[in-house]
Every structure is written in C-alpha cells, then in structure tokens.
Design a protein around this motif. Structure first.
Motif, short mmCIF file in Angstrom:
data_model
loop_
_atom_site.label_atom_id
_atom_site.label_comp_id
_atom_site.label_asym_id
_atom_site.label_seq_id
_atom_site.Cartn_x
_atom_site.Cartn_y
_atom_site.Cartn_z
N VAL A 67 0.86 -1.20 0.00
CA VAL A 67 0.00 0.00 0.00
C VAL A 67 0.89 1.24 0.00
CG1 VAL A 67 -1.79 1.27 1.22
CG2 VAL A 67 -1.82 -1.24 1.20
N VAL A 76 -5.61 4.42 -6.48
CA VAL A 76 -6.30 3.51 -5.55
C VAL A 76 -5.93 3.90 -4.12
CG1 VAL A 76 -6.73 1.11 -4.92
CG2 VAL A 76 -6.02 1.67 -7.26
N ALA A 117 8.10 1.39 -1.48
CA ALA A 117 7.37 0.34 -2.20
C ALA A 117 8.17 -0.15 -3.40
CB ALA A 117 6.02 0.89 -2.67
N GLY A 123 8.96 2.24 5.43
CA GLY A 123 8.97 3.59 4.87
C GLY A 123 8.71 4.67 5.90
N ILE A 177 5.30 20.91 4.50
CA ILE A 177 5.67 22.00 3.61
C ILE A 177 4.79 21.96 2.36
CG2 ILE A 177 8.07 22.09 4.37
CD1 ILE A 177 8.79 20.58 1.75
N CYS A 201 2.04 3.48 4.00
CA CYS A 201 1.18 4.67 4.08
C CYS A 201 1.04 5.13 5.53
CB CYS A 201 -0.19 4.32 3.51
SG CYS A 201 -0.96 2.94 4.39
N PRO A 202 0.51 6.33 5.77
CA PRO A 202 0.31 6.78 7.16
C PRO A 202 -0.75 5.93 7.84
CG PRO A 202 -0.30 8.53 5.58
CD PRO A 202 0.05 7.33 4.79
N TYR A 242 11.68 10.46 9.71
CA TYR A 242 12.33 11.11 8.58
C TYR A 242 13.49 10.22 8.17
CZ TYR A 242 14.79 14.22 5.53
OH TYR A 242 15.40 14.73 4.40
N TYR A 282 7.76 16.27 8.07
CA TYR A 282 8.64 16.01 9.21
C TYR A 282 7.82 15.52 10.39
CZ TYR A 282 11.73 18.90 6.37
OH TYR A 282 12.47 19.42 5.32
N ARG A 317 12.78 28.19 1.49
CA ARG A 317 13.82 27.80 0.55
C ARG A 317 13.31 28.00 -0.87
NH1 ARG A 317 16.10 21.88 2.19
NH2 ARG A 317 13.90 21.25 2.08
N LEU A 348 -0.41 -0.59 -4.72
CA LEU A 348 -1.59 0.27 -4.86
C LEU A 348 -1.22 1.67 -4.41
CD1 LEU A 348 -4.39 -2.11 -3.49
CD2 LEU A 348 -3.60 -1.83 -5.85
N ASP A 381 16.29 9.56 4.86
CA ASP A 381 16.78 9.88 3.52
C ASP A 381 16.59 8.68 2.60
OD1 ASP A 381 17.49 12.52 3.75
OD2 ASP A 381 19.53 12.12 4.43
N MET A 382 16.73 8.95 1.31
CA MET A 382 16.45 7.90 0.33
C MET A 382 17.32 6.66 0.49
SD MET A 382 15.82 10.12 -3.13
CE MET A 382 17.29 11.13 -2.91
N ASP A 383 18.57 6.87 0.85
CA ASP A 383 19.45 5.70 0.99
C ASP A 383 18.99 4.83 2.15
OD1 ASP A 383 20.24 7.79 2.70
OD2 ASP A 383 22.30 7.06 2.84
N SER A 437 13.93 19.59 -3.54
CA SER A 437 15.20 18.95 -3.90
C SER A 437 15.46 17.65 -3.15
CB SER A 437 16.36 19.90 -3.59
OG SER A 437 16.18 21.11 -4.28
N HIS A 438 15.89 16.65 -3.87
CA HIS A 438 16.34 15.41 -3.27
C HIS A 438 17.75 15.11 -3.76
CE1 HIS A 438 12.16 14.89 -2.20
NE2 HIS A 438 12.53 13.90 -1.41
C1 LIG Z 1 11.27 17.87 2.77
C2 LIG Z 1 12.02 16.61 2.47
C3 LIG Z 1 13.24 16.65 1.80
C4 LIG Z 1 13.93 15.48 1.54
N1 LIG Z 1 15.14 15.56 0.91
C5 LIG Z 1 15.87 14.43 0.75
C6 LIG Z 1 17.17 14.46 0.19
O1 LIG Z 1 17.67 15.53 -0.21
N2 LIG Z 1 17.86 13.31 0.08
C7 LIG Z 1 17.37 12.11 0.48
O2 LIG Z 1 18.03 11.10 0.35
N3 LIG Z 1 16.12 12.04 0.98
C8 LIG Z 1 15.36 13.16 1.14
N4 LIG Z 1 14.11 13.08 1.68
C9 LIG Z 1 13.57 11.75 2.06
C10 LIG Z 1 12.76 11.05 0.96
O3 LIG Z 1 11.75 11.91 0.50
C11 LIG Z 1 12.16 9.77 1.55
O4 LIG Z 1 13.21 8.93 1.93
C12 LIG Z 1 11.25 9.00 0.61
O5 LIG Z 1 10.26 9.84 0.09
C13 LIG Z 1 10.58 7.85 1.33
O6 LIG Z 1 9.72 7.15 0.45
P1 LIG Z 1 8.40 6.47 0.99
O7 LIG Z 1 7.94 5.56 -0.08
O8 LIG Z 1 8.65 5.91 2.32
O9 LIG Z 1 7.37 7.66 1.21
P2 LIG Z 1 6.65 8.64 0.15
O10 LIG Z 1 7.63 9.14 -0.84
O11 LIG Z 1 5.91 9.62 0.94
O12 LIG Z 1 5.63 7.69 -0.62
C14 LIG Z 1 4.44 7.22 -0.01
C15 LIG Z 1 3.40 6.98 -1.08
O13 LIG Z 1 2.24 6.36 -0.50
C16 LIG Z 1 1.08 6.91 -1.07
N5 LIG Z 1 -0.03 6.69 -0.14
C17 LIG Z 1 -0.19 7.26 1.07
N6 LIG Z 1 -1.30 6.79 1.64
C18 LIG Z 1 -1.85 5.89 0.78
C19 LIG Z 1 -3.02 5.08 0.85
N7 LIG Z 1 -3.82 5.10 1.91
N8 LIG Z 1 -3.30 4.29 -0.22
C20 LIG Z 1 -2.49 4.27 -1.30
N9 LIG Z 1 -1.37 5.02 -1.39
C21 LIG Z 1 -1.06 5.82 -0.35
C22 LIG Z 1 1.44 8.35 -1.28
O14 LIG Z 1 0.61 8.96 -2.25
C23 LIG Z 1 2.91 8.24 -1.72
O15 LIG Z 1 3.02 8.13 -3.13
C24 LIG Z 1 13.39 14.23 1.94
C25 LIG Z 1 12.17 14.19 2.59
C26 LIG Z 1 11.49 15.36 2.88
C27 LIG Z 1 10.20 15.29 3.64
#
Ligand SMILES: Cc1cc2nc3c(=O)[nH]c(=O)nc-3n(C[C@H](O)[C@H](O)[C@H](O)COP(=O)(O)OP(=O)(O)OC[C@H]3O[C@@H](n4cnc5c(N)ncnc54)[C@H](O)[C@@H]3O)c2cc1C
Ligand SMILES: Cc1cc2nc3c(=O)[nH]c(=O)nc-3n(C[C@H](O)[C@H](O)[C@H](O)COP(=O)(O)OP(=O)(O)OC[C@H]3O[C@@H](n4cnc5c(N)ncnc54)[C@H](O)[C@@H]3O)c2cc1C
Lengths: 383, 383
Positions: free
Chosen positions: B7, B215, B13, B346, B256, B238-239, B353, B315, B286, B30, B355-357, B55-56
């Motif tokens: 999800v 979805v 994912a 995730g 933000i 997801c949250p 919080y 955050y 920023r 999904l 980072d991507m790595d 920016s990432h």
């Molecule tokens: C402001 C900010 C700056 C950042 N800058 C950097 C950086 O410079 N370098 C770096 O390495 N990392 C950075 N990061 C971290 C990076 O964004 C995260 O590591 C990454 O986004 C984590 O991916 P995720 O899949 O866990 O979450 P997300 O990217 O949030 O993906 C979650 C997905 O789930 C979906 N979703 C949520 N609820 C549901 C639901 N109920 N049903 C279906 N889908 C759902 C959302 O739509 C979303 O697409 C930053 C983060 C933030 C907040």
C-alpha cells in the motif's frame, strides 16, 4: 449606423468602445487572447482573486475618469503601501527617515542626507542621468541599497545610462515618514468579486459593443475583418511593429514575467501587496499579493513572483530612435489604411507607459476626436 | 506463487517490490495518487526537469544501495552546495569562516567563535535543547542570523523547545571552508531524462510487479484488495492513522508546500540548487532550482518555492507521545490483519524522517525479513 473595429481588447479598447457607445457608435473588439482585459484583467486561482500580470493600483486626480470607473464597479478604499527588503529587513518604499536607524551605518546615511538637504529640486533636475539625480537626493549609501540594484534589475543596464527625467515621479525620500506610495486624491481597488475584470466587463457591456476573442489581427488580415464586421473605422490598440510583420524593424521593450502560485494554507504571506526585492541575490524583483488590496475573505493566498528581462512588452525603452520608429509605423499605417480611417490608442500602439487613469482619459479623448470627425465629415467610406 | 500487496507507491514500495521480485515473490502496488513516486518523483514543466516536492540529493555511505540505484539509472556526479541569504547577501550554508567578513559586526562574531573553540563536541552534546547546542557552537550573533529564524520558520515553534539531538547532523561551522553540505563518499543526481522517476520506474519494472494508481486503500477496503489481488502478505508504506480512520487519534507532522513556476526566459535564476531564506521577512523558507543538479541543457528554468506550516506529512514531530501513538497503530494493525501477514515500511508507516538511501536500505531489510519468514514458514493463509 457607424461601426468601429478595435484591434486589441484591453482597458483602452474597453473605454473607447464604451465612449463610442454613448454616442450610438457601435464597435467590434477583436482580441488575440482567449479573454479580454490585457494587463489589467484579474483572475482567480484556488478561489483567490489575483492579478496574473502583477499589481494594478487605481490612483488618479482625474475625477471624471474615477467616476466612470466607479460607475462600472465599486472601488474599495485601498491605499497602496510597498515594502522593500534592505539588508534582509522589511522596510518601507519610498525611503522613510524613520527607517534609517534600522540599517547598518545609519549615522553615515544621515550625514549623507543632511549634506544634500539644501540641493533644491530644480538643481537636481539638471542631473545628467538617473544615477546622478538619485545620488544628489540621497547620497551613495541609500542609493546603493534601495535604488541601484533595483533599477539595474528592472532595466538590465547601468543606472547611469538611464535618463534623469523619470526619477522625480519614482524616487523620493520621505522626511515626513508618509509611508504611502501615491499622493492622488482618488485611490482604490475594485470591490467586486472579479477585481478589474468587473471594470472591463462593465465597459465592454455597453450597448452595441461586440467582443470576439481568440482573433489575432495583422495588417494582412485587417481588410477581411473590416469587411466581415462592416466597419467604417479602425482603432489599433496593439503593437504596430508586430501588426506590420516588423516591416520597419522591431520596437524595443523591457518585459517582465509574473508567475503566480496558490498557497492554500497561508492567509497572508507578506505584509504588503507589493514587496520589492532590489538585491542582486534575489531572482525576482517584486512579489505581489493581491489579497491586501482585494480584502477578500478566503483561506489561502496567491503570490505573484515578478521576473525581469522577459521578451514581453511592459516598459518601452524611451530613446529617440524608438519613438521615431513608432511614429514611422503610424505614418505607414495612415498611408496604407487611410489617415481618416485609422486611429491609434493605448500603451502599445502609442509605445508609452501609461497608468490606467491616463489610459482611460486618452481613450476617451480618442473616442471624442473620432466622434467629432464623424459629426463633421460623416463615416469614411467602408473598405 | 506468493504475492504481496504493497500500500503506497513511493521509493519504499519500489525498492521492496524490486527485492521481492529478485526472489520470485510477486507484488501488487496500490498507489493513491495518479502517479507513483511519492515525494521523490521528478517531473517536467515547460520541458524543464524539476522536483515537485523539493530537492532530493542522493548521498550515502551504503555502497550496495548506491549500486542498486545506479543499476536503475545512471547518476551524475553532483555535489550539493546550498546558499543562504544573510543580511540580504548570498553566503554559504553551512557557515564558512570565510563568509564572516562579508557580514556586519564581523569582529564580534569572530570573538564569539574564538571563545567557543575549545568547547568539545561531547560537552555540547549535553546541551539542554537545540538553541543551547547552537549557541555553544557559534555564539549569539551567527545563531540569530543563520539558525534561529530558519529553525522557527521550519518548525513553527521556538528553537529552545526543540531537542538538541538532531543538531549535530544539521548544524556546523566550517573552519576549513568546505562549502559542500554532505561528506558522503557517494553523491549524485539521476543523469537520465526523467530524474528520480527513472530510478522509480526501474525498480517498479522488475518482473512480477503490478502497479495500480489512483487507488486509495484504507483498513476498511484492505480485505477486498487482498482478495482481488490474491495476496498472501500486506506491506503498509502509508500513514497508519489515516489508514485506520484516525481511530486512535491523529499523528502530528510538520508539512511544507512546494509551489513551482516555469520561467522560460531565464537560464539559471539562482546560484545553487537550494537557497535558504531564514529571515522572517521572507514568506518562503527555501527556493529550489533542480537544473543545477540535473545539468539539463534547455532554455528556461523552474523555481520551487517552499512554504512551511502546510497540513501535509513531511517532518514527524519527534515526541515520545507521537512515537508511542504510531507504535499503538502498528500493534492495532497486527491484531486486526495478523502479525505474520502485515509489515510496515517507509517514512510514513514508521513515522520517521529517512533519507532515500536509508529508505532503500530499510526496504531491502524488510523484504529480506519477509522472504526469510516465507522460507521458514511458507506463505500465511490468504485472507
Ligand atoms: C522535505 C524533504 C526533503 C527530503 N530531501 C531528501 C534528500 O535531499 N535526500 C534524500 O536522500 N532524501 C530526502 N528526503 C527523504 C525522501 O523523500 C524519503 O526517503 C522517501 O520519500 C521515502 O519514500 P516512501 O515511499 O517511504 O514515502 P513517500 O515518498 O511519501 O511515498 C508514499 C506513497 O504512498 C502513497 N499513499 C499514502 N497513503 C496511501 C493510501 N492510503 N493508499 C495508497 N497510497 C497511499 C502516497 O501517495 C505516496 O506516493 C526528503 C524528505 C522530505 C520530507
Ligand atoms: C508592469 C506594469 C504595472 C502597471 N501597474 C499599474 C498600476 O499600478 N496602476 C495603473 O493605473 N496602471 C498600471 N499599469 C498600466 C496599465 O497596465 C495600462 O494602463 C493598461 O494595461 C493599458 O491598457 P491597453 O489596452 O492600452 O493595453 P493592454 O492592457 O496591453 O491590452 C492590449 C490588448 O491587445 C491585445 N492584442 C495585442 N495585439 C493584438 C493583435 N494583433 N490582435 C488582437 N489583439 C491584440 C492584447 O492581447 C491585449 O489584450 C501598469 C503597467 C505595467 C506594464
């Protein structure tokens, strides 16, 4: 029944068409964009009323124009105040004496000002250029903070290459700390739901005015439009170089690009409708927030970021050769279309910067000349 | 054949699905939005590659993760540098010793720094809060310029109410004038035509991965999706509060809102990919300009203005009660879905919080735990 064809559908066209209608002369307005209004039109983003082309303040001494505008849409009693970022701090524009202490090296600034207090306006009017004029008014420190970086960002050239002539209207130091930008007795911003669009729609709504949008008129297609609309007269409010396919060369303009964003969670993002960002470090020159003027009660706001140096027509470059070129286009068009059948009005066809009040006044005057001609000579033969 | 239902369709994912695929476990992802990618996705505006969510920068010490990312899309050798507006001037972030002379009261600042040079890192680690930690590092003048206003804008509360624990990773004074933000051996930005979207698409493109967008999954609808997809396992990225209809209360986040604009006539609008605006006078915190990292050869640029205080999840507010609430949601969901069938991964489901790595590393770890469980116990009975 006489009919005028008006090319371009901004405030000039709207005022002209309205005035002609008063005397029973019908008109067709052909506007290139999908909507009329030109630079003045207001719009909504996320429900928030804003100005896609940047802030427009109605301020005038011309009571007749003010009354006409108010007849189309009520105006709110908005008085324009501008903020400016100096050394990272929000101060007032124009310069207030009371803002000096908030700055570094304030004693130096005061001494520089004091030394110039006796230079009278007339002596300053002899200044060789814009920079010299400002230096004689305020000294080097304030000039380097408030004026030079803003001016060079706006014009893309050194301030000393600009004429001193427009300085007095734009630059001042307020010894009395009056923070408001304009001294005019009539000032305001439209109070209706659609901002300036209500003013424009009011004028365009006069009887006998037909508006067609999405129609780009050129000298080549003009005849066809004149025939289709059965027009007797033509008023051009569009840029003449482009209209003529740049036949005699292109007119120089300095352009801006205003890019607006909607921020749903912020009520007001800044302290004033316009905040100036003179520093070279800032990529934009001003940020606009219409809500201060509209007073709209709504969640969210819209900010418009203004970038200079765009290839668009905002500020004519006031040089003798540019003025002469526009005159040549007018003569050329009088020759081709017929001096008795073509008129020029508005900021584009006359290659001028004019505020809305002057724009309306000139449109009224043009309409009246045209009506006088009709009364005297009747309608010139249709094309 | 085992199948996982994931999800949310962000980087977590994508990495999870890819890793499961390596071991022959299929998955369905999904995603609520119309596109996958979450915060990381890149996009185009007017042809210019940009980051809709800010920016990432990919920076890591984790060679395996770096290699995996590079296997999906080549990375450019981009090293991240950040500018900051101090007293209206562009300086470097983090603080460089060589930037002090550009500021007013530079002698005072140097004395304040010198007086603290002997406070060692360990002593500072005892600081009671974020503000105290920073004051012990740099003294009041630099703190009031670089840190306090930025921090309070970002968090919407006084810096002294924030924990000192995350200061060391975020705040430093560079005695050696190294201008780059990250020390990691591997750093870069995607070199392909679609930025991070190429990374995501590469991962989602693994055999046996099905992606469905648009979805929105909740606890109420989960069963139906599990049946439809014939899934044996569920991974939530997801949250959890929202997923459960806020049954146990809402988790607090600081959000933000990044609003991007395309400026066709400007090649580069600012000197770095990220410029920080700490001052209270600036409505944003920023400005992002992806082009510095993408190196894209194109006319025009895109600026992203970042506004704080939005009702979105960026955050987590690191307080014991928030952590405890997220734990309760996880326990609750283990109870309802079955501890052997549900996994959390995730930034959102784990309320962190990262980072991507780290996000990719944790996704790999979660996938491996899941695979180990399958190897040990076989697939848990389908719902
Ligand atoms: C402001 C900010 C700056 C950042 N800058 C950097 C950086 O410079 N370098 C770096 O390495 N990392 C950075 N990061 C971290 C990076 O964004 C995260 O590591 C990454 O986004 C984590 O991916 P995720 O899949 O866990 O979450 P997300 O990217 O949030 O993906 C979650 C997905 O789930 C979906 N979703 C949520 N609820 C549901 C639901 N109920 N049903 C279906 N889908 C759902 C959302 O739509 C979303 O697409 C930053 C983060 C933030 C907040
Ligand atoms: C940056 C800036 C800020 C300003 N701020 C203020 C202010 O605060 N207060 C104030 O009083 N005034 C202000 N003004 C002045 C105000 O914008 C003008 O007075 C007003 O726009 C003039 O109207 P117009 O009809 O002459 O021109 P425009 O508004 O430019 O309208 C011309 C119209 O003609 C159309 N057109 C052009 N070519 C063709 C063609 N070939 N065929 C068909 N249609 C065509 C265009 O699409 C446009 O709709 C400002 C002007 C600028 C540039």
């Amino acid at each position: 029944m006489t009919r005028a064809l008006i090319v371009g559908g901004g405030l000039t066209a709207a005022t002209l068409a309205w005035r002609l209608s008063q005397d029973g002369v019908e008109s067709t307005v052909l506007e290139r964009a999908e909507q009329t209004g030109g630079l003045v039109r207001s719009d909504h983003m996320g429900g928030v009323l804003y100005e896609p082309h940047g802030s427009h303040i109605f301020h005038t001494e011309d009571e007749e124009v003010w009354n006409l505008a108010n007849q189309m849409t009520p105006f709110r009693d908005y008085r324009h105040r501008v903020d400016i970022l100096i050394e990272g701090k929000i101060l007032n524009w124009p310069i207030l004496l009371s803002d000096i202490d908030a700055q570094s090296r304030s004693e130096e600034i005061k001494a520089e000002l004091e030394a110039r207090r006796d230079v009278d306006a007339e002596a300053r009017a002899q200044a060789a250029n814009f920079e010299e004029w400002c230096l004689e008014l305020m000294g080097p420190t304030l000039y380097d903070r408030y004026i030079r970086p803003y001016t060079e960002k706006q014009w893309g050239r050194p301030a000393r290459t600009l004429s001193a002539s427009w300085a007095p209207r734009r630059v001042s130091v307020r010894w009395d700390n009056d923070p408001y930008l304009f001294p005019d007795p009539y000032q305001g911003w439209p109070a209706g739901p659609n901002g300036y669009t209500d003013l424009l729609d009011g004028l365009f709504g006069a009887p006998g005015v037909t508006v067609r949008t999405g129609v780009d008129v050129t000298l080549e297609t003009l005849d066809r439009h004149v025939r289709e609309e059965q027009a007797d007269l033509v008023v051009l409010t569009c840029p003449l170089d482009e209209f003529c396919g740049n036949e005699l060369g292109a007119l120089e303009w300095r352009g801006i690009d205003v890019r607006s964003v909607h921020i749903p969670h912020i009520e007001y993002a800044q302290g004033a409708m316009v905040v100036n960002y003179p520093g070279e470090g800032y990529p934009f020159i001003r940020i606009h927030e219409t809500k201060h003027a509209s007073g709209q009660q709504i969640e969210g706001t819209v900010l418009g970021f203004e970038f200079t140096g765009a290839p668009s027509r905002h500020y004519p470059i006031e040089l003798p050769e540019n003025r002469a070129l526009n005159d040549r286009y007018q003569d050329h068009l009088r020759g081709v279309i017929g001096a008795e059948r073509v008129h020029f009005a508005g900021r584009l066809a006359n290659y001028v910067y004019i505020d809305m009040d002057d724009c309306m006044r000139e449109a009224l005057t043009t309409a009246e000349q045209l009506l006088d001609g009709l009364a005297r000579d009747g309608a010139p033969g249709a094309a």
